[in-house]
Motif scaffolding. Structure first.
Motif, PDB file in Angstrom:
ATOM      1  N   PRO A 165     -82.695 -53.640  23.753  1.00 32.56           N
ATOM      2  CA  PRO A 165     -81.144 -53.537  23.666  1.00 32.56           C
ATOM      3  C   PRO A 165     -80.693 -54.932  23.078  1.00 32.56           C
ATOM      4  O   PRO A 165     -81.262 -55.829  23.253  1.00 32.56           O
ATOM      5  CB  PRO A 165     -80.743 -53.362  25.011  1.00 32.56           C
ATOM      6  N   ASP A 167     -77.030 -56.135  23.243  1.00 34.27           N
ATOM      7  CA  ASP A 167     -75.875 -55.721  23.915  1.00 34.27           C
ATOM      8  C   ASP A 167     -76.053 -54.295  24.608  1.00 34.27           C
ATOM      9  O   ASP A 167     -76.988 -53.941  24.593  1.00 34.27           O
ATOM     10  CB  ASP A 167     -74.457 -55.822  23.036  1.00 34.27           C
ATOM     11  N   VAL A 168     -74.808 -53.454  24.484  1.00 36.62           N
ATOM     12  CA  VAL A 168     -75.052 -52.429  25.021  1.00 36.62           C
ATOM     13  C   VAL A 168     -74.874 -51.039  23.988  1.00 36.62           C
ATOM     14  O   VAL A 168     -74.825 -49.846  24.134  1.00 36.62           O
ATOM     15  CB  VAL A 168     -73.924 -51.764  25.798  1.00 36.62           C
ATOM     16  N   ASP A 169     -74.753 -51.576  22.742  1.00 37.17           N
ATOM     17  CA  ASP A 169     -74.445 -50.523  21.589  1.00 37.17           C
ATOM     18  C   ASP A 169     -75.471 -50.442  20.655  1.00 37.17           C
ATOM     19  O   ASP A 169     -75.137 -49.645  19.410  1.00 37.17           O
ATOM     20  CB  ASP A 169     -72.949 -50.604  21.067  1.00 37.17           C
ATOM     21  N   ARG A 171     -79.852 -50.839  19.476  1.00 38.46           N
ATOM     22  CA  ARG A 171     -81.244 -51.101  19.725  1.00 38.46           C
ATOM     23  C   ARG A 171     -82.255 -51.303  18.281  1.00 38.46           C
ATOM     24  O   ARG A 171     -81.870 -50.730  17.471  1.00 38.46           O
ATOM     25  CB  ARG A 171     -82.052 -49.730  20.548  1.00 38.46           C
TER      26      ARG A 171
END
Length: 313
Positions: A165, A167-169, A171
């Motif tokens: 990952p 961050d969260v948004d 890959r």
């Protein structure tokens, strides 16, 4: 030192570093605790191998330098194992890493070299990550490998890193080719990063700050795409010298985080890019006894940044 100062003072740092070079290590080779079994041959060669007896460590070396990256199995055995690049000191021209590791104590000196470089959470000798939101997002250990050539003229192989990952948004995942010929301290890396989202990436290629203790001296030459680290002196082990060479046209910034000195590159997903990672032991092969000698060698290393054709599988 602030990132801006690194970037603006790059070339003067190189000149000053060479003019005001520190003395080499005062250490001498340690006493041999227990000699290794004799090598099958004392002929110099490059080699690469998987240590399936030790969590799939992947080791490569030539007549001057020796390295290791860690397999997926080590993540559970020795957390928080990561994807930094390990570097060993060696003072013989023939392969020694397998016999050193099989000794059960690769950190001791058995007459041919030793591992006193501690990668930890850093990038070690030229590992990378994705720089985003003032943080380096890194993969875990490699998941798959392909040995393309096990010497004698060059160690050549590829590894795959599973998606990780950013961050969260987002890959990303990576395939990287490593090539180490005879006669050089530098491994040529060809990295191909891919992503589940479009748009460029900023890649941080790092040198671990404290892999052999606190201290050491960094030389930066942005015009040459060069970071060179002359590590701190250990009274029992000497110094490790590490360097990274990148394409200057790709540089976005030169900066550091808590664990690494880094050069940041602008990279397009799916497009291979080339960089070089080098190391030397000041008590070993190469004869580098001063910072000036190492910096001069790093600056003179012939580098090409055109990716080679993809290997035939």
């Amino acid at each position: 030192m602030a990132a801006r100062r690194f970037a603006l003072a790059a070339l003067p740092l190189l000149v000053a570093g060479m003019a005001l070079a520190q003395e080499g290590s005062s250490a001498r080779l340690p006493a041999v605790e227990k000699p290794l079994p004799p090598p099958p041959s004392r002929t110099p060669r490059a080699s690469v191998m998987i240590a399936d007896y030790r969590y799939d460590d992947l080791m490569w070396e030539n007549d001057r330098t020796a390295h290791r990256i860690y397999g997926h199995a080590l993540e559970a055995a020795e957390p928080p194992s990561g994807s930094g690049v390990d570097s060993w000191g060696k003072n013989v021209a023939w392969p020694f890493m397998d016999r050193q590791l099989r000794s059960g104590d690769q950190h001791a000196y058995h007459g041919e070299g030793l591992d006193f470089y501690n990668v930890g959470a850093g990038r070690g000798a030229g590992g990378l990550g994705i720089w985003h939101d003032n943080k380096l997002w890194t993969s875990r250990n490699y998941r798959a490998h392909r040995i393309l050539s096990n010497g004698p003229g060059a160690a050549d192989f590829e590894v795959d890193y599973a998606p990780w990952p950013v961050d969260v948004d987002r890959r990303v995942w990576e395939t990287r080719r490593f090539t180490l010929p005879l006669g050089t301290h530098f491994t040529r890396m060809v990295s191909t990063l891919r992503s589940d989202k479009p748009g460029p990436l900023v890649v941080g290629i790092g040198i671990g700050k404290r892999a052999t203790g606190d201290g050491g001296d960094l030389t930066v030459d942005r015009a040459r795409g060069l970071l060179s680290f002359w590590g701190p002196a250990d009274p029992r082990h000497g110094r490790m010298a590490i360097a990274v060479r990148v394409d200057p046209a790709m540089i976005a910034e030169i900066r550091n985080d808590a664990d690494n000195y880094m050069v940041l590159l602008k990279v397009t997903p799916g497009k291979p890019f080339v960089y070089y990672s080098g190391s030397a032991w000041d008590l070993g092969q190469g004869g580098f006894r001063t910072r000036a000698a190492w910096d001069a060698y790093v600056a003179a290393e012939p580098v090409t940044f055109t990716p080679p054709p993809a290997p035939t599988r």
